[in-house]
Design a protein around this motif. Structure first.
Motif, PDB file in Angstrom:
ATOM      1  N   PRO A 171       0.954  -1.052  -0.053  1.00 33.41           N
ATOM      2  CA  PRO A 171      -0.189   0.239   0.175  1.00 33.41           C
ATOM      3  C   PRO A 171       0.937   1.265  -0.087  1.00 33.41           C
ATOM      4  N   ARG A 172       2.145   0.952   0.463  1.00 35.17           N
ATOM      5  CA  ARG A 172       3.227   2.970   0.727  1.00 35.17           C
ATOM      6  C   ARG A 172       4.003   2.707  -0.502  1.00 35.17           C
ATOM      7  N   VAL A 173       3.824   1.584  -1.605  1.00 36.66           N
ATOM      8  CA  VAL A 173       4.623   1.642  -3.124  1.00 36.66           C
ATOM      9  C   VAL A 173       3.912   2.330  -3.660  1.00 36.66           C
ATOM     10  N   ASP A 174       4.985   3.377  -4.237  1.00 32.55           N
ATOM     11  CA  ASP A 174       4.409   4.460  -5.638  1.00 32.55           C
ATOM     12  C   ASP A 174       4.093   3.597  -6.520  1.00 32.55           C
ATOM     13  N   ARG A 175       2.557   3.389  -7.011  1.00 36.75           N
ATOM     14  CA  ARG A 175       3.023   2.185  -7.572  1.00 36.75           C
ATOM     15  C   ARG A 175       1.976   2.754  -9.571  1.00 36.75           C
ATOM     16  N   ILE A 176       3.685   3.580  -9.774  1.00 36.82           N
ATOM     17  CA  ILE A 176       3.463   3.887 -11.458  1.00 36.82           C
ATOM     18  C   ILE A 176       4.961   3.614 -12.175  1.00 36.82           C
ATOM     19  N   TYR A 177       4.876   4.372 -13.791  1.00 38.10           N
ATOM     20  CA  TYR A 177       5.737   3.654 -14.274  1.00 38.10           C
ATOM     21  C   TYR A 177       5.604   1.542 -14.581  1.00 38.10           C
ATOM     22  N   GLY A 178       6.969   0.925 -14.684  1.00 35.46           N
ATOM     23  CA  GLY A 178       6.958  -0.248 -13.912  1.00 35.46           C
ATOM     24  C   GLY A 178       6.806  -1.040 -12.707  1.00 35.46           C
ATOM     25  N   LEU A 179       5.924  -0.246 -12.194  1.00 41.73           N
ATOM     26  CA  LEU A 179       4.992  -0.935 -10.827  1.00 41.73           C
ATOM     27  C   LEU A 179       3.773  -0.738 -10.672  1.00 41.73           C
ATOM     28  N   THR A 180       3.354  -0.473 -11.814  1.00 45.06           N
ATOM     29  CA  THR A 180       1.689  -0.025 -12.060  1.00 45.06           C
ATOM     30  C   THR A 180       1.353  -1.962 -11.961  1.00 45.06           C
ATOM     31  N   PRO A 181       1.583  -3.253 -12.502  1.00 44.87           N
ATOM     32  CA  PRO A 181       1.755  -3.928 -12.221  1.00 44.87           C
ATOM     33  C   PRO A 181       1.318  -4.458 -11.279  1.00 44.87           C
ATOM     34  N   ALA A 182       0.530  -5.592 -10.885  1.00 44.45           N
ATOM     35  CA  ALA A 182       0.820  -6.607  -9.535  1.00 44.45           C
ATOM     36  C   ALA A 182       2.389  -7.362  -9.987  1.00 44.45           C
ATOM     37  N   PRO A 183       3.366  -6.599  -8.485  1.00 43.43           N
ATOM     38  CA  PRO A 183       3.782  -7.401  -8.230  1.00 43.43           C
ATOM     39  C   PRO A 183       3.906  -8.890  -8.345  1.00 43.43           C
ATOM     40  N   GLU A 184       4.881  -9.146  -9.044  1.00 45.08           N
ATOM     41  CA  GLU A 184       5.039 -11.649  -8.584  1.00 45.08           C
ATOM     42  C   GLU A 184       5.564 -11.465  -7.448  1.00 45.08           C
ATOM     43  N   ALA A 241      23.315   4.245 -15.583  1.00 43.23           N
ATOM     44  CA  ALA A 241      23.803   3.089 -14.301  1.00 43.23           C
ATOM     45  C   ALA A 241      22.154   2.834 -13.396  1.00 43.23           C
ATOM     46  N   ALA A 242      21.890   4.199 -12.987  1.00 41.73           N
ATOM     47  CA  ALA A 242      19.827   4.475 -12.477  1.00 41.73           C
ATOM     48  C   ALA A 242      19.146   4.085 -13.929  1.00 41.73           C
ATOM     49  N   ALA A 243      19.406   4.545 -14.478  1.00 43.23           N
ATOM     50  CA  ALA A 243      18.114   4.024 -15.658  1.00 43.23           C
ATOM     51  C   ALA A 243      18.011   2.351 -15.539  1.00 43.23           C
ATOM     52  N   ILE A 244      19.091   1.373 -16.292  1.00 40.82           N
ATOM     53  CA  ILE A 244      19.931   0.414 -15.766  1.00 40.82           C
ATOM     54  C   ILE A 244      18.808  -0.223 -14.567  1.00 40.82           C
ATOM     55  N   ILE A 245      18.890   0.296 -13.649  1.00 41.04           N
ATOM     56  CA  ILE A 245      18.904  -0.236 -12.160  1.00 41.04           C
ATOM     57  C   ILE A 245      17.803   0.018 -12.255  1.00 41.04           C
ATOM     58  N   GLU A 246      16.536   1.037 -12.620  1.00 39.32           N
ATOM     59  CA  GLU A 246      15.058   0.869 -12.716  1.00 39.32           C
ATOM     60  C   GLU A 246      15.046  -0.354 -13.274  1.00 39.32           C
ATOM     61  N   MET A 247      14.888   0.084 -14.675  1.00 42.48           N
ATOM     62  CA  MET A 247      14.521  -1.173 -15.386  1.00 42.48           C
ATOM     63  C   MET A 247      14.415  -2.438 -15.138  1.00 42.48           C
ATOM     64  N   ARG A 248      15.718  -3.036 -14.189  1.00 39.67           N
ATOM     65  CA  ARG A 248      16.405  -4.238 -13.877  1.00 39.67           C
ATOM     66  C   ARG A 248      15.253  -4.321 -12.461  1.00 39.67           C
ATOM     67  N   ARG A 249      14.237  -3.645 -12.255  1.00 38.06           N
ATOM     68  CA  ARG A 249      13.613  -3.454 -10.431  1.00 38.06           C
ATOM     69  C   ARG A 249      12.256  -4.141 -11.846  1.00 38.06           C
ATOM     70  N   ASP A 250      12.044  -3.030 -12.557  1.00 37.94           N
ATOM     71  CA  ASP A 250      11.065  -3.240 -12.817  1.00 37.94           C
ATOM     72  C   ASP A 250      10.842  -4.821 -13.621  1.00 37.94           C
ATOM     73  N   LEU A 251      11.656  -5.217 -14.154  1.00 40.94           N
ATOM     74  CA  LEU A 251      11.867  -6.541 -15.267  1.00 40.94           C
ATOM     75  C   LEU A 251      11.815  -7.741 -13.887  1.00 40.94           C
ATOM     76  N   LEU A 252      12.254  -7.430 -12.018  1.00 41.44           N
ATOM     77  CA  LEU A 252      11.924  -8.447 -11.661  1.00 41.44           C
ATOM     78  C   LEU A 252      10.468  -8.313 -10.467  1.00 41.44           C
ATOM     79  N   TRP A 253      10.161  -6.916 -10.281  1.00 39.98           N
ATOM     80  CA  TRP A 253       8.753  -6.345 -10.134  1.00 39.98           C
ATOM     81  C   TRP A 253       7.657  -7.457 -11.244  1.00 39.98           C
ATOM     82  N   ASN A 254       7.532  -7.746 -12.132  1.00 35.83           N
ATOM     83  CA  ASN A 254       6.664  -8.449 -12.801  1.00 35.83           C
ATOM     84  C   ASN A 254       7.460  -8.739 -14.254  1.00 35.83           C
ATOM     85  N   ARG A 255       7.789  -9.975 -14.599  1.00 40.24           N
ATOM     86  CA  ARG A 255       7.972  -9.750 -15.798  1.00 40.24           C
ATOM     87  C   ARG A 255       7.758  -9.060 -17.185  1.00 40.24           C
ATOM     88  N   THR A 256       6.029  -9.061 -16.707  1.00 36.58           N
ATOM     89  CA  THR A 256       5.478  -8.449 -18.146  1.00 36.58           C
ATOM     90  C   THR A 256       6.010  -7.214 -18.775  1.00 36.58           C
TER      91      THR A 256
END
Length: 192
Positions: free
Chosen positions: A8-21, A92-107
């Motif tokens: 509930p405290r996660v800011d659900r924007i961009y790659g964090l929009t889908p439900a987490p795995e 590097a920050a952009a790559i890490i953000e995309m890595r986090r999004d990939l791990l958040w949900n494969r979609t």
């Protein structure tokens, strides 16, 4: 110690929009102190969660204790942000953000690949080494292929590891790169 994502405290924007795995809670055993009073003690806990998908996201921490008589007690959950490594190099920050999004949900794989492709559009302006550019292009192609055919757990983790290693290389570079950047900054300062 149990660490759980505080969704509930996660800011659900961009790659964090889908439900987490689904990910299990992080369970960390905390040993009792060897010396001192067992009723009141303080310890510093040092653990590196930088590569965990929840790094820099809100989590809850709950402490539980089990004694020899099998009696269990639990603390109230405490809200914190799971400490993680900060990246100051923009690429590097952009790559890490995309890595986090990939791990958040494969979609997020296809979207992450598109963003990384856009970020690396003119490599001569962004990368200090051609090998770093080639590593990123390889990761992007792999991500796009896997997004098309489906990503299993091992592939997802291998891709995340590749992105982590590349971001670390971009962030830290080597001593020669640091010296070169310092000279360039000094030249710009003299010109100004």
């Amino acid at each position: 110690m149990r660490i759980a994502l505080d969704l509930p405290r996660v800011d659900r924007i961009y790659g964090l929009t889908p439900a987490p795995e689904d990910r299990p809670e992080i369970i960390v055993p905390l040993p009792m102190p060897i010396a001192g009073d067992r009723a009141a003690f303080e310890e510093n806990f040092v653990e590196d969660f930088s590569e965990h998908p929840w790094a820099n996201l809100p989590v809850t921490i709950t402490l539980s204790v089990l004694d020899a008589a099998e009696q269990q007690s639990q603390s109230d959950p405490r809200e914190i942000t799971l400490p993680g490594r900060r990246f100051f190099d923009p690429l590097a920050a952009a790559i890490i953000e995309m890595r986090r999004d990939l791990l958040w949900n494969r979609t997020n794989a296809e979207r992450s690949a598109q963003i990384l492709r856009a970020v690396s559009y003119q490599p001569q302006e962004v990368f200090r080494k051609e090998t770093q550019y080639l590593q990123l292009r390889h990761a992007i192609r792999k991500m796009e292929t896997l997004a098309h055919y489906g990503i299993n757990d091992e592939q997802q983790q291998a891709l995340a590891d590749d992105l982590w290693d590349l971001a670390i290389d971009l962030e830290e570079g080597d001593l020669a790169d640091a010296l070169d950047r310092m000279r360039q900054a000094q030249e710009r300062l003299e010109q100004a």
